[in-house]
Design a protein around this motif. Structure first.
Motif, PDB file in Angstrom:
ATOM      1  N   LEU A   1      48.510  39.730  37.990  1.00 56.39           N
ATOM      2  CA  LEU A   1      47.448  38.719  38.010  1.00 56.39           C
ATOM      3  C   LEU A   1      47.839  37.495  37.199  1.00 56.39           C
ATOM      4  CD1 LEU A   1      44.253  40.961  37.688  1.00 56.39           C
ATOM      5  CD2 LEU A   1      45.068  39.726  39.715  1.00 56.39           C
ATOM      6  N   ARG A   2      48.620  37.693  36.133  1.00 55.94           N
ATOM      7  CA  ARG A   2      49.086  36.537  35.367  1.00 55.94           C
ATOM      8  C   ARG A   2      50.072  35.714  36.181  1.00 55.94           C
ATOM      9  NH1 ARG A   2      49.659  40.172  30.904  1.00 55.94           N
ATOM     10  NH2 ARG A   2      51.927  40.168  31.294  1.00 55.94           N
ATOM     11  N   ALA A   3      50.958  36.394  36.909  1.00 53.13           N
ATOM     12  CA  ALA A   3      51.949  35.672  37.703  1.00 53.13           C
ATOM     13  C   ALA A   3      51.361  35.115  38.998  1.00 53.13           C
ATOM     14  CB  ALA A   3      53.129  36.604  38.026  1.00 53.13           C
ATOM     15  N   MET A   4      50.391  35.845  39.584  1.00 53.53           N
ATOM     16  CA  MET A   4      49.760  35.425  40.841  1.00 53.53           C
ATOM     17  C   MET A   4      48.244  35.524  40.684  1.00 53.53           C
ATOM     18  SD  MET A   4      52.269  37.516  43.458  1.00 53.53           S
ATOM     19  CE  MET A   4      51.143  37.178  44.817  1.00 53.53           C
ATOM     20  N   PRO A   5      47.585  34.482  40.241  1.00 52.79           N
ATOM     21  CA  PRO A   5      46.125  34.545  40.034  1.00 52.79           C
ATOM     22  C   PRO A   5      45.349  34.930  41.282  1.00 52.79           C
ATOM     23  CG  PRO A   5      47.055  32.567  39.024  1.00 52.79           C
ATOM     24  CD  PRO A   5      48.146  33.175  39.848  1.00 52.79           C
ATOM     25  N   ASP A   6      45.878  34.623  42.460  1.00 52.05           N
ATOM     26  CA  ASP A   6      45.184  34.948  43.704  1.00 52.05           C
ATOM     27  C   ASP A   6      45.680  36.245  44.324  1.00 52.05           C
ATOM     28  OD1 ASP A   6      47.697  33.948  44.254  1.00 52.05           O
ATOM     29  OD2 ASP A   6      47.074  33.016  46.156  1.00 52.05           O
ATOM     30  N   ALA A   7      46.306  37.119  43.505  1.00 54.83           N
ATOM     31  CA  ALA A   7      46.901  38.347  44.049  1.00 54.83           C
ATOM     32  C   ALA A   7      45.856  39.263  44.657  1.00 54.83           C
ATOM     33  CB  ALA A   7      47.666  39.082  42.948  1.00 54.83           C
ATOM     34  N   ALA A   8      44.641  39.283  44.090  1.00 57.56           N
ATOM     35  CA  ALA A   8      43.610  40.193  44.585  1.00 57.56           C
ATOM     36  C   ALA A   8      43.191  39.857  46.010  1.00 57.56           C
ATOM     37  CB  ALA A   8      42.397  40.160  43.659  1.00 57.56           C
ATOM     38  N   SER A   9      43.349  38.613  46.412  1.00 57.01           N
ATOM     39  CA  SER A   9      42.942  38.217  47.762  1.00 57.01           C
ATOM     40  C   SER A   9      44.062  38.365  48.785  1.00 57.01           C
ATOM     41  CB  SER A   9      42.464  36.760  47.748  1.00 57.01           C
ATOM     42  OG  SER A   9      43.515  35.898  47.328  1.00 57.01           O
ATOM     43  N   ARG A  10      45.234  38.722  48.346  1.00 53.83           N
ATOM     44  CA  ARG A  10      46.365  38.855  49.258  1.00 53.83           C
ATOM     45  C   ARG A  10      46.418  40.255  49.842  1.00 53.83           C
ATOM     46  NH1 ARG A  10      51.586  35.373  47.207  1.00 53.83           N
ATOM     47  NH2 ARG A  10      50.452  33.468  46.652  1.00 53.83           N
ATOM     48  N   PRO A  11      47.127  40.428  50.955  1.00 54.54           N
ATOM     49  CA  PRO A  11      47.248  41.769  51.551  1.00 54.54           C
ATOM     50  C   PRO A  11      47.902  42.744  50.561  1.00 54.54           C
ATOM     51  CG  PRO A  11      47.955  40.093  53.111  1.00 54.54           C
ATOM     52  CD  PRO A  11      47.737  39.386  51.809  1.00 54.54           C
ATOM     53  N   LEU A  12      47.581  44.011  50.733  1.00 55.62           N
ATOM     54  CA  LEU A  12      48.059  45.034  49.806  1.00 55.62           C
ATOM     55  C   LEU A  12      49.579  45.128  49.809  1.00 55.62           C
ATOM     56  CD1 LEU A  12      47.234  47.263  47.836  1.00 55.62           C
ATOM     57  CD2 LEU A  12      47.176  48.846  49.768  1.00 55.62           C
ATOM     58  N   ILE A  13      50.204  44.932  50.974  1.00 55.45           N
ATOM     59  CA  ILE A  13      51.655  45.039  51.038  1.00 55.45           C
ATOM     60  C   ILE A  13      52.307  43.918  50.236  1.00 55.45           C
ATOM     61  CG2 ILE A  13      51.730  43.706  53.183  1.00 55.45           C
ATOM     62  CD1 ILE A  13      54.079  46.591  52.099  1.00 55.45           C
TER      63      ILE A  13
END
Length: 309
Positions: free
Chosen positions: A50-62
């Motif tokens: 989450l620190r490296a990619m703030p929008d990680a939660a909205s991206r596909p699981l893969i």
């Protein structure tokens, strides 16, 4: 037709042939460990992701999974990252450079092998005394057992301070710690092995009017040889652990223990920690395999057949 059916029934499948040996089951276990390890990277590296990619939660699981197993500063390094760091440290750094795992591995190996030789000799001598002298068995064996209740981390600064005041090199306390972890399994294993001949065999040697020395070399020592090698396998792994533990709090500038400590203290060296850890495991496995090879050849020369040889 019947012959073809019987032949089909008696011919083992490819999976059965692979699992019949040692390589198949080991490979299955390793692949299972790798699979669980990779799956654990996503929850373990969630905060760093989450620190490296703030929008990680909205991206596909893969995409989250691929990013999690490739984070350079994650809490759990992925197996391929560790392998790449090990390859870099072992083969693509100058062998005598401070970033080379070969350099640090040789420092740890020198301490471990010094302690291994001292501990093995001490363990064999103690075992011989315990077996042949009742007073030693009653007075010495309890102290041998009690000695293993002392924490290693309590001994390291004490031995370092004492040897430092005596002007001894830094190798000495590390070798003494390795000796401390080595002599106990060798002593216990050799006591068991030297006492393994039964009363009928001992009576036979007395019938031949054999001396204690002849009984030792002709009966007790050959009987104790398999126990000795089993103990040495445990001891050599303990020596590596002891040398690494002794390198960490002493401020040693070289050795796998110092690399482990550096990787723990600095987040940007997190992969160094994992690479050093697995290099130590690889070193222990190689030494155990070497002792196993010597064991098989020695027992084969002695005429011992079966799994031990």
């Amino acid at each position: 037709m019947t012959t073809e059916v019987l032949a089909a029934r008696t011919t083992p499948s490819l999976g059965s042939r692979l699992m019949a040996g040692k390589a198949g089951p080991v490979t299955v276990v390793v692949l299972a460990i790798f699979a669980v390890w990779y799956l654990a990277c996503l929850p373990m590296n969630g905060t760093a992701l989450l620190r490296a990619m703030p929008d990680a939660a909205s991206r596909p699981l893969i995409e989250q999974f691929i990013a999690a197993i490739n984070l350079p500063d994650g809490n759990l390094a992925a197996p391929h990252q560790i392998i790449m760091a090990m390859v870099q440290g072992l083969f693509f750094e100058p062998p005598l450079g401070r970033r080379s795992l070969v350099y640090h591995g040789l420092i740890t190996l020198s301490s471990a092998m010094s302690g291994f030789v001292l501990g093995a000799v001490l363990g064999i001598v103690l075992a011989v005394l315990i077996v042949h002298y009742r007073s030693m068995r009653q007075s010495l064996m309890p102290w041998v057992i009690v000695s293993q209740t002392i924490p290693i981390l309590a001994l390291v600064p004490l031995l370092t301070a004492i040897t430092g005041r005596l002007g001894a090199p830094i190798l000495v306390p590390k070798a003494l710690i390795a000796t401390y972890l080595c002599f106990f399994p060798v002593t216990v294993g050799m006591v068991k092995g030297l006492m393994s001949p039964d009363l009928m065999q001992l009576d036979l040697m007395r019938t031949y009017d054999a001396s204690k020395w002849q009984t030792f070399w002709k009966l007790r020592w050959p009987a104790a040889t398999p126990y000795l090698f089993a103990s040495l396998k445990i001891a050599i792994a303990g020596c590596i652990v002891g040398a690494i533990v002794a390198e960490m709090p002493t401020g040693a500038q070289g050795g796998l223990g110092s690399r482990l400590l550096a990787g723990y203290q600095y987040n940007n060296l997190r992969l160094v920690l994992w690479a050093s850890l697995f290099t130590a495991a690889l070193l222990s496995a190689a030494l155990i395999g070497l002792i196993g090879l010597i064991e098989r050849r020695t027992l084969a020369r002695m005429g011992v057949k079966g799994e031990q040889a």
